[in-house]
Scaffold this motif. Sequence first.
Motif, short mmCIF file in Angstrom:
data_model
loop_
_atom_site.label_atom_id
_atom_site.label_comp_id
_atom_site.label_asym_id
_atom_site.label_seq_id
_atom_site.Cartn_x
_atom_site.Cartn_y
_atom_site.Cartn_z
N UNK A 7 41.85 49.06 35.68
CA UNK A 7 41.65 47.87 36.33
C UNK A 7 40.44 47.18 35.93
N UNK A 8 39.39 47.79 36.09
CA UNK A 8 38.16 47.37 35.66
C UNK A 8 38.38 46.30 34.53
N UNK B 97 39.98 43.10 34.84
CA UNK B 97 39.21 42.02 35.36
C UNK B 97 38.22 41.66 34.31
N UNK B 98 37.54 42.49 33.61
CA UNK B 98 36.68 42.05 32.52
C UNK B 98 37.26 41.04 31.83
N UNK C 173 37.94 37.65 33.38
CA UNK C 173 36.78 36.82 33.45
C UNK C 173 36.54 36.31 31.97
N UNK D 141 37.21 30.28 39.24
CA UNK D 141 37.90 31.35 39.04
C UNK D 141 37.83 32.08 40.24
N UNK E 288 41.01 33.87 42.26
CA UNK E 288 41.14 35.16 42.49
C UNK E 288 41.55 35.53 43.81
N UNK E 289 41.14 34.78 44.64
CA UNK E 289 41.49 34.94 46.19
C UNK E 289 42.76 34.54 46.32
N UNK F 247 37.09 45.97 46.32
CA UNK F 247 37.60 45.25 44.86
C UNK F 247 37.14 43.86 44.62
N UNK F 248 36.48 43.49 45.38
CA UNK F 248 35.56 42.18 45.32
C UNK F 248 34.32 42.71 44.65
N UNK G 83 33.99 45.13 42.64
CA UNK G 83 34.52 45.53 41.13
C UNK G 83 34.81 44.22 40.53
N UNK G 84 35.46 43.29 41.01
CA UNK G 84 35.50 41.83 40.33
C UNK G 84 34.19 41.45 39.89
N UNK G 85 33.25 41.20 40.78
CA UNK G 85 32.03 40.56 40.51
C UNK G 85 31.30 41.27 39.13
N UNK H 45 32.71 43.18 36.98
CA UNK H 45 33.23 42.70 35.93
C UNK H 45 32.99 41.65 35.40
N UNK H 46 32.45 40.53 36.25
CA UNK H 46 31.99 39.25 35.69
C UNK H 46 31.04 39.51 35.14
#
Lengths: 134, 134, 134, 134
Positions: A93-94, A97-98, A101, A114, A118-119, B114-115, B117-119, B121-122
């Motif tokens: 999952x990580x 997401x990478x 991006x 972005x 996402x939201x 999760x958010x 994790x999202x950031x 990943x950014x």
Amino acid sequence: MWLQVDPRAPTPVYQQIVDGVKAAVAAGWLAPGDRLPSVRDLAVALAVNHNTVAKAYQELERSRVIEVIRGRGTFVTRPSRTPPDAAERMEKLRDALRLAWIEAYHLGLTDAEFERMFHQAGEAARGRADMEGV
Amino acid sequence: MWLQVDPRAPTPVYQQIVDGVKAAVAAGWLAPGDRLPSVRDLAVALAVNHNTVAKAYQELERSRVIEVIRGRGTFVTRPSRTPPDAAERMEKLRDALRLAWIEAYHLGLTDAEFERMFHQAGEAARGRADMEGV
Amino acid sequence: MWLQVDPRAPTPVYQQIVDGVKAAVAAGWLAPGDRLPSVRDLAVALAVNHNTVAKAYQELERSRVIEVIRGRGTFVTRPSRTPPDAAERMEKLRDALRLAWIEAYHLGLTDAEFERMFHQAGEAARGRADMEGV
Amino acid sequence: MWLQVDPRAPTPVYQQIVDGVKAAVAAGWLAPGDRLPSVRDLAVALAVNHNTVAKAYQELERSRVIEVIRGRGTFVTRPSRTPPDAAERMEKLRDALRLAWIEAYHLGLTDAEFERMFHQAGEAARGRADMEGV
DNA sequence: GTGGTCTAGACCACG
DNA sequence: GTGGTCTAGACCACA
């Protein structure tokens, strides 16, 4: 029908079924305890072979999304236990997401755009259609 | 080396090369105008078949990430122009995010987790290691 | 209740009943001469189909674990006589142990660890809870 | 041939293949890095359908016993990483041993006899034939 | 040539 | 009726 399948899509049909069921559960269209169609019924409904559906169901059972009760059918599990491969799935999952991006960068999206996407995807996953265009 | 490839990974090798180059560009390790290794050199460096590298380069060129100048070599493009397949790629990106939300649900992550994790990943995509655990 | 059944488990319900009765006898909860519930009573108690219980009782009788006395009921036998399928069951037992060793190898257990697990399982089979962790 | 299969046995053919490969690895007949026959070659050698072999290989890959290298074949893994479902498999193993003890009781084996059988099974699993009868 | 997927149709164990 | 297994034969992506 809460599930559709495109045999010409690049992602395997059985995977589409897996994703579709997971999506239905995440969106609340399928609640814990609900009964899924029988392998053969779903197969005719989707116009695919029953083996394909069976493979999808087995994968879903391995992921602890559904549960087979012998001779009675398959049901959505109560989300009590953590799946055994949780660590691996977190890592995937990580990484997804990478990659997202990175793709966003190459598509020229700003961070704000972005994040908005996402939201909105989160809303979509919850079964609420996004009300604004992109 | 800014690129590595794992033949045992489930994702195709050519795709790993595509992802790797895109990642390097997004992270700034490769800047617009930089010259990429020749197909054959990269094939040797990665220990893969040169057909595999060629396929990756073709895909990268189609996505306007790199540019082949005949007789001069291949170079990283400026990300100014919108690629021809932008619409399709946006759709894929949106779908990837939707699937990510669904997977997060099934892994029992809260929205906040999760958010985060999202950031993170950014940050990872920008080449900055995340400083805190998950 | 000295017997429980999980319809969601991968092992067939009738087999769970067989195993459960054998376990109860081996642990001493059921002694030779003890009377078992009737097929229908047990079916109600376990919330399963009576055919399932009947099948389990037949298998237990074939293995000489229980004995049906017409008009009186079914009783736990004395384990004196060697059952007719002893040779076959010995072979199965041997094979189960062989597979267990193989699985232990693949789980990275040392011989000492596996032997310890083996003896703890013996204690568990006798109905004595193991007092130490694993 | 280090693998045989009995289509009339109660255990599924694909499972027999899985067990056989695991046994071969545990016995040292297959060493880490060794290449397995291709899905189709093994299928003709065992006189089964290639799908059956493929299913076995996928299961073995999930258990981290083998590894697929794209386009090159499948290989026995180095036993570096612990499989993701180790905890579950330990639990199953423990239960198998418990059931074995129970069966030993019903077959009238003394503890000493059963322990001897246990250790002989260990020898057998390592590929050394047991030299004495039982 | 490698593994992966899919179909059509068969048979089986379980409840 | 439920899911599970298997066969025969086809097509595809990848290296």
